[in-house]
Design a protein around this motif. Structure first.
Motif, PDB file in Angstrom:
ATOM      1  N   VAL A  55       5.909 -25.122  15.586  1.00  0.00           N
ATOM      2  CA  VAL A  55       6.192 -24.449  14.319  1.00  0.00           C
ATOM      3  C   VAL A  55       5.136 -23.383  14.045  1.00  0.00           C
ATOM      4  N   VAL A  56       3.869 -23.721  14.266  1.00  0.00           N
ATOM      5  CA  VAL A  56       2.808 -22.727  14.094  1.00  0.00           C
ATOM      6  C   VAL A  56       2.997 -21.567  15.072  1.00  0.00           C
ATOM      7  N   ALA A  57       3.374 -21.880  16.314  1.00  0.00           N
ATOM      8  CA  ALA A  57       3.572 -20.839  17.320  1.00  0.00           C
ATOM      9  C   ALA A  57       4.666 -19.876  16.901  1.00  0.00           C
ATOM     10  N   VAL A  58       5.789 -20.407  16.435  1.00  0.00           N
ATOM     11  CA  VAL A  58       6.871 -19.549  15.979  1.00  0.00           C
ATOM     12  C   VAL A  58       6.429 -18.742  14.763  1.00  0.00           C
ATOM     13  N   GLY A  59       5.699 -19.396  13.854  1.00  0.00           N
ATOM     14  CA  GLY A  59       5.221 -18.692  12.664  1.00  0.00           C
ATOM     15  C   GLY A  59       4.282 -17.550  12.995  1.00  0.00           C
ATOM     16  N   VAL A  60       3.366 -17.781  13.928  1.00  0.00           N
ATOM     17  CA  VAL A  60       2.440 -16.712  14.339  1.00  0.00           C
ATOM     18  C   VAL A  60       3.205 -15.566  14.967  1.00  0.00           C
ATOM     19  N   SER A  61       4.221 -15.884  15.771  1.00  0.00           N
ATOM     20  CA  SER A  61       5.014 -14.841  16.421  1.00  0.00           C
ATOM     21  C   SER A  61       5.637 -13.903  15.399  1.00  0.00           C
ATOM     22  N   HIS A  62       6.263 -14.465  14.379  1.00  0.00           N
ATOM     23  CA  HIS A  62       6.922 -13.625  13.367  1.00  0.00           C
ATOM     24  C   HIS A  62       5.907 -13.001  12.421  1.00  0.00           C
ATOM     25  N   GLY A  63       4.869 -13.757  12.079  1.00  0.00           N
ATOM     26  CA  GLY A  63       3.856 -13.215  11.182  1.00  0.00           C
ATOM     27  C   GLY A  63       3.127 -12.029  11.781  1.00  0.00           C
ATOM     28  N   ALA A  64       2.853 -12.059  13.082  1.00  0.00           N
ATOM     29  CA  ALA A  64       2.163 -10.942  13.735  1.00  0.00           C
ATOM     30  C   ALA A  64       3.004  -9.675  13.688  1.00  0.00           C
ATOM     31  N   GLN A  65       4.323  -9.818  13.820  1.00  0.00           N
ATOM     32  CA  GLN A  65       5.195  -8.644  13.728  1.00  0.00           C
ATOM     33  C   GLN A  65       5.120  -8.024  12.333  1.00  0.00           C
ATOM     34  N   LYS A  66       5.135  -8.867  11.297  1.00  0.00           N
ATOM     35  CA  LYS A  66       5.047  -8.340   9.927  1.00  0.00           C
ATOM     36  C   LYS A  66       3.694  -7.691   9.694  1.00  0.00           C
ATOM     37  N   MET A  67       2.649  -8.343  10.162  1.00  0.00           N
ATOM     38  CA  MET A  67       1.300  -7.800   9.998  1.00  0.00           C
ATOM     39  C   MET A  67       1.174  -6.447  10.693  1.00  0.00           C
ATOM     40  N   ASN A  68       1.692  -6.329  11.895  1.00  0.00           N
ATOM     41  CA  ASN A  68       1.616  -5.077  12.645  1.00  0.00           C
ATOM     42  C   ASN A  68       2.368  -3.958  11.930  1.00  0.00           C
ATOM     43  N   GLY A  69       3.569  -4.243  11.426  1.00  0.00           N
ATOM     44  CA  GLY A  69       4.344  -3.223  10.729  1.00  0.00           C
ATOM     45  C   GLY A  69       3.659  -2.755   9.465  1.00  0.00           C
ATOM     46  N   ILE A  70       3.087  -3.671   8.705  1.00  0.00           N
ATOM     47  CA  ILE A  70       2.416  -3.295   7.462  1.00  0.00           C
ATOM     48  C   ILE A  70       1.184  -2.461   7.756  1.00  0.00           C
ATOM     49  N   MET A  71       0.423  -2.825   8.789  1.00  0.00           N
ATOM     50  CA  MET A  71      -0.757  -2.034   9.151  1.00  0.00           C
ATOM     51  C   MET A  71      -0.363  -0.611   9.526  1.00  0.00           C
ATOM     52  N   GLN A  72       0.735  -0.449  10.255  1.00  0.00           N
ATOM     53  CA  GLN A  72       1.167   0.886  10.648  1.00  0.00           C
ATOM     54  C   GLN A  72       1.566   1.717   9.439  1.00  0.00           C
ATOM     55  N   ASP A  73       2.286   1.108   8.494  1.00  0.00           N
ATOM     56  CA  ASP A  73       2.701   1.852   7.307  1.00  0.00           C
ATOM     57  C   ASP A  73       1.512   2.218   6.429  1.00  0.00           C
ATOM     58  N   ILE A  74       0.549   1.305   6.295  1.00  0.00           N
ATOM     59  CA  ILE A  74      -0.662   1.633   5.527  1.00  0.00           C
ATOM     60  C   ILE A  74      -1.427   2.750   6.223  1.00  0.00           C
TER      61      ILE A  74
END
Length: 809
Positions: free
Chosen positions: A309-328
């Motif tokens: 569950v943590v592994a799946v969560g990190v996978s999706h969370g990293a995608q969101k984190m990466n997208g937000i960093m790019q937009d900022i």
């Protein structure tokens, strides 16, 4: 098809008030326009589930391991009460350190251990057997008729005379090799267990195993009791595995630390890296709380689920984190960046998580309760990530943002699209080569070759255990060393396969039935892997011989029904374990050399073929009881479920991919890497000597569910660029910058987290660490290499019109 990149042209601003809060989907507006209220609600839910998780227990049940719809198990459950000691049991061997067991001090110690075990909760006391229990008896034929009694003389007082009488009784009862070791240096206590206590609750195996371990520790450490103790049995195995959960937690924490370090090395933003892991842990707390609310417990075979569950969560969370960093990095405020990232990636993430849930949920087709509970708990855990990771991470990052340094690095990497800012220039440029004809052809040829090799190798994949002892533990574990000691020093093993012979009331004494029982016993003894057999027919043979002064010529079954009747009555008088009180059930017991799959299959084939010929209205030969009978039924269910489960997983994943891609060709591109990983994983199991059984069956299905995440994020981004008019090469290059690099990051992170498990003292966890590391890495490489290679051939000129249903926007 989600338009992953169309929102990049929306004018970004540092002023939240200038953002059109009415834009976006209804879900987006409902969440972000009330984000404080949403976070407060999540906080209250988290607190509630943490409180509930405190009541969560760790346990296991023998009955939950049974495939209850299988005919063998149905037969066993129907006649279970009449099968004395042929269900779940523990075997405790007490070995003297010097001399033989025929010593006063040893026998006193044995009696004390026996008495302590006798009163433990869960023990089926009337059928507990050892040298000091009255149910263990001897008989002999004399000129005056039969004589007999308990093996431990009634007047036993510890004197040399009474000990000599005990030794003589052991020989009379034929206990050497069964309850007494071949060299007379140890004796065994056989402890049958009840399935439920008086209140209908399952037995706490961990508590029982802990109590027996405490007995072992005290007696081995006491100089007044110079003995060593060896313990085997399902309950002891479960106890050892549950004790190993504490060690699993160490590796779980190590995986979290490794994940945090790698995320920070990639982002250089500690706040967002911690946030991704924290939200994934919140998801685990929700999962554990829901399990407790449902009244379920964790068991040793679901110990890996929280990490997944943590592994799946990190996978999706990293995608969101990466997208937000790019937009900022482009100049958007944290709030605007969070909304734009949510808008771009929510549907892709939702579809990927739905595929993950499907990968777990499909396990419910397997008719074994412990796997169904694993499927339920894992589905719950992945399902809650929709809230804790797809929604909470963007909302929280809309408040805390990212460090300016991290935003600049992310934007520089996106603008260069080759990863110079992160030091992976050559890696990304190398991956882009797979969009060219030469490299794409090489990748496809390599895929075909690997698939052919994998299919050829996986043909040797076996069902069930491939090693003696407990394959879940390492060969040098205390349990397996104890098992090896018992196997070496006793003539019969603890692997028991029993055929139930069912007749009408008082029909087990019928001559025709008795001769068929005798024939079956002889038939099974001819099967390789069967050490010996025991049955009521053996008892009758001995009594017949005894009635004629022990003449071996009379060691047969008489055709005189009157003789058989008297002998059966004697058997009842001597408390025989081979017939019930109504004489309508009697087992034929085969002691096997091991419980390997091939051994079990030979015995099943022999017993089944005999039953087909012998069954009639007078008697029915029903398979199967005993621990090996249960193993045989479990192997049959696992074998029939393995391919069916994979088929269902792929059908569900394919349907979800069609929803998001709306292209059959894109579906092929997404599934080929998953299928290659599945094939190679089975080949790896063959090479590692890992069989398909209850503890390993879920792994391949989970690999498909988790692996599809990589393809969905990467391919959906690439397709969006292609539909904007870019060619495959340029679209893949831009997709790498948007989501592909995070696919590589997550694959490396998860693989690095589980590779540490190979040092676990629990072999089951070590094997899972190897398989999961391989699947994480293989799925990641498959997505990064095969998606562009297959796209070169299958998706060269994709347009908005090349979709199923309406075109993408």
């Amino acid at each position: 098809m989600i338009n992953t990149m169309s929102n990049l042209n929306i004018r970004t601003t540092r002023d939240n008030d200038a953002f059109d809060h009415r834009s976006g989907s209804l879900i987006e507006r409902g969440i972000f326009n009330h984000r404080a209220l949403f976070l407060l609600l999540c906080l209250l839910i988290t607190a509630f589930f943490i409180m509930q998780a405190k009541n969560l227990g760790v346990s296991a049940s023998y009955d939950k391991m049974l495939p209850k719809a299988h005919p063998y198990i149905q037969n066993f459950m129907e006649y279970r009460d009449g099968l004395r000691g042929l269900g779940d049991n523990i075997r405790v061997v007490v070995k003297v350190k010097e001399g033989t067991i025929y010593q006063k001090d040893y026998l006193k110690t044995l009696a004390a251990i026996n008495d302590e075990i006798f009163i433990l909760h869960g023990v089926d006391r009337p059928w507990m057997r050892s040298l000091v229990t009255p149910v263990v008896r001897w008989t002999e034929a004399t000129e005056e008729g039969f004589r007999g009694g308990p093996v431990l003389p009634n007047g036993y007082d510890g004197s040399a005379r009474s000990i000599a009488q005990l030794e003589q009784n052991v020989m009379r009862a034929g206990l050497v090799g069964s309850l007494v070791s071949n060299d007379a240096t140890s004796s065994m206590i056989v402890i049958p267990l009840v399935s439920q206590d008086a209140d209908g609750e399952p037995i706490d195996y961990h508590a029982l195993a802990t109590q027996i371990e405490d007995i072992r520790t005290r007696y081995e450490a006491d100089p007044e009791h110079p003995v060593s103790i060896h313990v085997i049995g399902f309950a002891k195995l479960i106890g050892d595995l549950i004790d190993g959960l504490y060690q699993v937690m160490v590796f779980f924490v190590a995986a979290l630390i490794i994940t945090l370090v790698i995320l920070f090395a990639y982002t250089h933003c500690i706040r967002s890296s911690i946030l991704v892991i924290a939200c994934s842990l919140v998801g685990v707390s929700w999962q554990l709380g829901m399990i407790a609310v449902l009244g379920l417990d964790l068991d040793p075979f679901s110990m890996l689920v929280p990490f997944l569950v943590v592994a799946v969560g990190v996978s999706h969370g990293a995608q969101k984190m990466n997208g937000i960093m790019q937009d900022i990095g482009r100049g958007a405020s944290p709030y605007v960046a969070a909304r734009l990232t949510f808008r771009r990636l929510f549907l892709a993430g939702l579809t990927a998580l739905a595929a993950d849930v499907a990968g777990f949920a499909v396990l419910m087709v397997i008719d074994i309760e412990v796997i169904r509970e694993l499927a339920l708990t894992a589905s719950i855990g992945v399902g809650v990530l929709i809230i804790t990771n797809l929604i909470m991470i963007p909302i929280l990052m809309s408040y805390i943002g990212v460090s300016p340094r991290a935003a600049k690095r992310s934007l520089a990497a996106e603008q260069k699209r080759t990863g110079e800012a992160h030091g992976f220039t050559h890696v990304w440029r190398f991956l882009e080569k797979f969009t060219t004809r030469r490299w794409a052809s090489a990748a496809v040829i390599a895929t075909v070759a690997l698939a052919a090799w994998g299919l050829t190798t996986s043909r040797d994949l076996q069902i069930g255990d491939l090693d003696a002892g407990a394959p879940e533990l390492r060969p040098d574990s205390r349990y397996n060393l104890d098992n090896a000691f018992i196997t070496t020093n006793y003539g019969i093993s603890s692997d028991i396969f029993a055929v139930m012979v069912v007749t009408a009331y008082d029909g087990c004494r019928d001559y025709q039935t008795m001769t068929e029982i005798d024939r079956l016993a002889w038939h099974l003894e001819q099967v390789p892997g069967v050490q010996q057999t025991s049955s009521l027919a053996h008892t009758i043979r001995n009594y017949t011989s005894g009635m004629f002064e022990g003449n071996p010529k009379w060691g047969t079954i008489s055709d005189n029904q009157g003789l058989i009747d008297s002998q059966v009555n004697n058997a009842v008088a001597w408390n025989s374990e081979f017939l019930n009180t109504h004489c309508d059930l009697t087992p034929v017991v085969a002691f096997l050399s091991d419980h390997k799959a091939e051994t079990l299959q030979r015995v099943v084939d022999a017993a089944s073929s005999f039953a087909e010929q012998a069954n009639n209205d007078q008697h029915q030969f029903l398979l199967a009881a005993g621990n090996s009978g249960v193993d045989a039924a479990t192997n049959a269910v696992v074998d029939s479920s393995n391919r069916k489960m994979l088929l269902y997983v792929y059908l569900v994943v394919a349907a979800l991919c069609l929803v998001i891609f709306r292209s059959f060709l894109a579906l092929i591109v997404a599934l080929v890497p998953l299928m290659l990983t599945s094939i190679l994983t089975e080949a790896l199991m063959v090479l590692l000597g890992i069989g398909v059984k209850v503890s390993t069956l879920p792994v391949v299905a989970l690999g498909v569910g988790i692996g599809i995440d990589y393809a969905i994020y990467l391919l959906s981004s690439q397709l969006a660029f292609q539909r904007m008019g870019y060619g495959v090469s340029e679209a893949y290059s831009r997709a790498l910058a948007a989501t592909g690099k995070v696919v590589g990051l997550v694959g490396v992170t998860l693989a690095a987290g589980v590779i540490t498990w190979i040092w676990s003292p629990i072999k089951f966890q070590a094997d899972m660490g190897i398989l999961l590391t391989f699947m994480f890495a293989c799925n990641m490489l498959g997505a990064l290499i095969l998606v562009p290679a297959l796209s070169h051939f299958l998706l060269p000129r994709l347009t908005k019109q090349d979709t199923i249903g309406r075109p993408g926007s």
